[in-house]
Design a protein around this motif. Structure first.
Motif, mmCIF file in Angstrom:
data_model
loop_
_atom_site.group_PDB
_atom_site.id
_atom_site.type_symbol
_atom_site.label_atom_id
_atom_site.label_comp_id
_atom_site.label_asym_id
_atom_site.label_seq_id
_atom_site.Cartn_x
_atom_site.Cartn_y
_atom_site.Cartn_z
ATOM 1 N N UNK A 42 0.803 -1.146 0.056
ATOM 2 C CA UNK A 42 -0.089 0.022 0.012
ATOM 3 C C UNK A 42 0.919 1.198 -0.094
ATOM 4 N N UNK A 43 1.950 1.311 0.731
ATOM 5 C CA UNK A 43 2.796 2.631 0.819
ATOM 6 C C UNK A 43 3.481 2.633 -0.578
ATOM 7 N N UNK A 44 4.362 1.411 -0.815
ATOM 8 C CA UNK A 44 5.148 1.559 -1.891
ATOM 9 C C UNK A 44 4.532 1.994 -3.260
ATOM 10 N N UNK A 45 3.383 1.408 -3.467
ATOM 11 C CA UNK A 45 2.490 1.496 -4.744
ATOM 12 C C UNK A 45 1.610 2.669 -4.917
ATOM 13 N N UNK A 46 1.849 3.657 -3.900
ATOM 14 C CA UNK A 46 1.112 4.762 -4.078
ATOM 15 C C UNK A 46 2.119 5.693 -4.868
ATOM 16 N N UNK A 47 1.342 6.766 -5.462
ATOM 17 C CA UNK A 47 1.730 7.705 -6.509
ATOM 18 C C UNK A 47 2.679 8.460 -5.864
ATOM 19 N N UNK A 48 2.263 8.883 -4.623
ATOM 20 C CA UNK A 48 2.999 9.976 -4.167
ATOM 21 C C UNK A 48 4.647 9.485 -3.596
ATOM 22 N N UNK A 49 4.425 8.272 -3.192
ATOM 23 C CA UNK A 49 6.023 7.501 -2.721
ATOM 24 C C UNK A 49 6.763 7.491 -4.045
ATOM 25 N N UNK A 50 5.974 6.833 -5.213
ATOM 26 C CA UNK A 50 6.969 6.664 -6.423
ATOM 27 C C UNK A 50 7.407 7.866 -6.798
ATOM 28 N N UNK A 51 6.596 9.323 -6.745
ATOM 29 C CA UNK A 51 7.097 10.219 -7.308
ATOM 30 C C UNK A 51 8.371 10.672 -6.500
ATOM 31 N N UNK A 52 8.151 10.747 -5.252
ATOM 32 C CA UNK A 52 9.289 11.125 -4.631
ATOM 33 C C UNK A 52 10.399 10.352 -4.416
ATOM 34 N N UNK A 53 10.289 9.123 -4.761
ATOM 35 C CA UNK A 53 11.457 8.005 -4.802
ATOM 36 C C UNK A 53 12.284 8.309 -6.225
ATOM 37 N N UNK A 54 11.456 8.795 -7.243
ATOM 38 C CA UNK A 54 12.070 8.775 -8.557
ATOM 39 C C UNK A 54 12.782 10.346 -8.570
ATOM 40 N N UNK A 55 12.084 11.361 -8.022
ATOM 41 C CA UNK A 55 12.696 12.710 -8.116
ATOM 42 C C UNK A 55 13.840 12.466 -7.310
ATOM 43 N N UNK A 56 14.037 11.752 -6.199
ATOM 44 C CA UNK A 56 15.317 11.677 -5.236
ATOM 45 C C UNK A 56 16.460 11.139 -6.472
ATOM 46 N N UNK A 57 16.122 10.112 -7.142
ATOM 47 C CA UNK A 57 17.032 9.326 -7.842
ATOM 48 C C UNK A 57 17.473 10.213 -9.029
ATOM 49 N N UNK A 58 16.534 11.165 -9.455
ATOM 50 C CA UNK A 58 16.892 11.939 -10.696
ATOM 51 C C UNK A 58 17.935 12.896 -10.156
ATOM 52 N N UNK A 59 17.834 13.409 -8.898
ATOM 53 C CA UNK A 59 18.484 14.475 -8.226
ATOM 54 C C UNK A 59 19.996 13.837 -7.976
ATOM 55 N N UNK A 60 19.968 12.661 -7.566
ATOM 56 C CA UNK A 60 21.206 12.039 -7.429
ATOM 57 C C UNK A 60 22.057 11.692 -8.715
#
Length: 450
Positions: A42-60
């Motif tokens: 429920x937590x990982x598949x939420x759009x908010x979590x996916x977007x935050x995780x992806x933006x963090x990787x893009x920044x890195x």
């Protein structure tokens, strides 16, 4: 967990404890794993979590590109960053043309393809500034698997600790029981044989505890026997001392008579000499039998003499008693024996009994009142009764009762009993002897070898 402790072996108990611990840990792991997986899904598949995780990787990734001044053609360096982020797929597009993919970073055929890829609005493209210009970056990541793996490792570690805790808790019960047995053994070593060894369960430890408790009971029984034997020996010494004192007193009296010539004629002198010899033989017999009696228990049945009429058994002892009482100023009232009553006794015991009765009368009887002696017959017993009036009742002097105990012990050895009554200033001793039927005696005498 009581069901496995009722079995009969420690090996089975430990095996059952391991199985039970495994089952409980398995149930705990299954419940916890399903709960955590549901939560992560429920937590990982939420759009908010996916977007935050992806933006963090893009920044890195942007920082990595800027620091190393990478261009879209530096496939090896780009692939190296991807390898540092497992479970990640990265694609780079420029003008909708695929120019890099982490699934085949060295594949030139893919990179030389100028075919435009379709653009999906539902996918998130991020603009990254490279040394050779901007490009669109698309990231695919399986965060659910990564977090699920971490959670599973944590769950296994927690279940391992739980397994060890349950097993050690079950072992602790056995250890506490061993400590209890050890404590009780120390108490038994210090001489405490009254407290039982605790027996719990039905395994090797309980068998050991039961054996130790049996040993404790055996030690206690041995101590009790030794205490009884010591008490019996003390009583024997007291009785023998008391029994020896009476004939010794008589012997001293007769020797005093002879020393001062207090006899009337030669016949009386010989009579006194015979009595001295009789008393000396009695003392000799008593001294020879001290060791024999010390090795016998009170329940030992002595060999009795041939049955004889009660008047014959007591003829000589009664005559000596009456003579002694008369010499000391006592009056005697003796009733004659009636019908013959056969009794089986041991002459030595009868002499000791009569000496004790004589000693008691001389010590405690009132000389002003006659000493009564009479027989009494019942269906099963022949009774001989001695009764005297107690002198100086107010003094309350009752002696050590050693003579009375000796009389009771001797009567029991001959199968009889001694009854004592002390009421209204009258002291009565009744000797009860089992009667021997004349018909039975005749039958025994007619038997072969009789």
């Amino acid at each position: 967990m009581k069901w496995f402790t009722k079995r009969r072996g420690l090996a089975w108990q430990f095996g059952g404890l391991l199985v039970m611990s495994g089952i409980l840990c398995g149930i705990f792991f299954a419940v916890m794993h399903l709960s955590i997986e549901e939560f992560l899904f429920q937590q990982i598949n939420s759009p908010e979590f996916q977007e935050q995780a992806t933006e963090k990787r893009i920044t890195e990734f942007q920082t990595y590109v800027t620091v190393n001044q990478l261009s879209t053609s530096d496939g090896a360096e780009l692939a190296q960053w991807v390898r540092k982020n497992p479970l990640l797929l990265m694609e780079i597009y420029r003008s909708n043309v695929l120019i890099f993919t982490s699934s085949a970073p060295e594949n030139q055929a893919v990179l030389a393809n100028d075919t435009e890829a379709p653009y999906y609005e539902w996918m998130s493209y991020y603009v990254v500034e490279f040394a050779d210009g901007n490009a669109d970056v698309l990231l695919y990541s399986d965060d659910g698997y990564r977090y699920s793996t971490i959670a599973t490792i944590f769950e296994l570690m927690l279940c391992t600790l739980l397994f060890l805790g349950i097993f050690l808790h079950g072992c602790q019960k056995i250890v506490r029981y061993i400590q209890l047995i050890s404590k009780e053994i120390l108490a038994m070593e210090s001489g405490d044989l009254d407290n039982a060894i605790t027996v719990k369960g039905s395994n090797e430890l309980s068998t050991l505890a039961q054996g130790l408790d049996s040993m404790r009971q055996a030690f206690r029984a041995q101590q009790e026997r030794e205490a009884q034997f010591f008490a019996a020996n003390q009583a024997l010494i007291s009785e023998m001392s008391h029994d020896l004192r009476t004939p010794l007193t008589s012997l001293l009296i007769y020797t005093e008579v002879l020393r001062y010539g207090k006899y009337e004629n030669q016949e009386q002198l010989l009579e006194y000499l015979d009595k001295i010899d009789s008393k000396a033989q009695q003392i000799k017999q008593l001294s020879e039998n001290i060791l024999e009696y010390s090795l016998q228990s009170k329940e030992t049945v002595p060999e009795l003499e041939t049955p004889a009429p009660i008047e014959m058994v007591f003829e000589e002892p009664l005559s000596e008693m009456i003579t002694e009482l008369s010499r000391h100023g006592f009056m005697c009232d003796v009733e004659p024996f009636g019908e013959p009553m056969l009794i089986a006794v041991r002459g030595q015991y009868i002499r000791r009994i009569m000496d004790n009765i004589l000693s008691n009368i001389q010590k405690y009887a009132d000389k002003k009142q006659p000493v009564r002696i009479w027989p009494l017959e019942s269906e099963l017993t022949a009774r001989l009764i001695f009764e005297n009036t107690v002198a100086d009742v107010s003094s309350g002097s009752s002696g050590t009762q050693i003579g009375v105990k000796s009389i009771g012990s001797l009567m029991e050895k001959m199968g009889g009993s001694c009854q004592i009554e002390n009421t209204d200033g009258k002291y009565r001793i009744a000797l009860d002897f089992p009667k021997v039927e004349v018909e039975k005696l005749k039958e025994e005498s007619t038997e072969p070898g009789g």
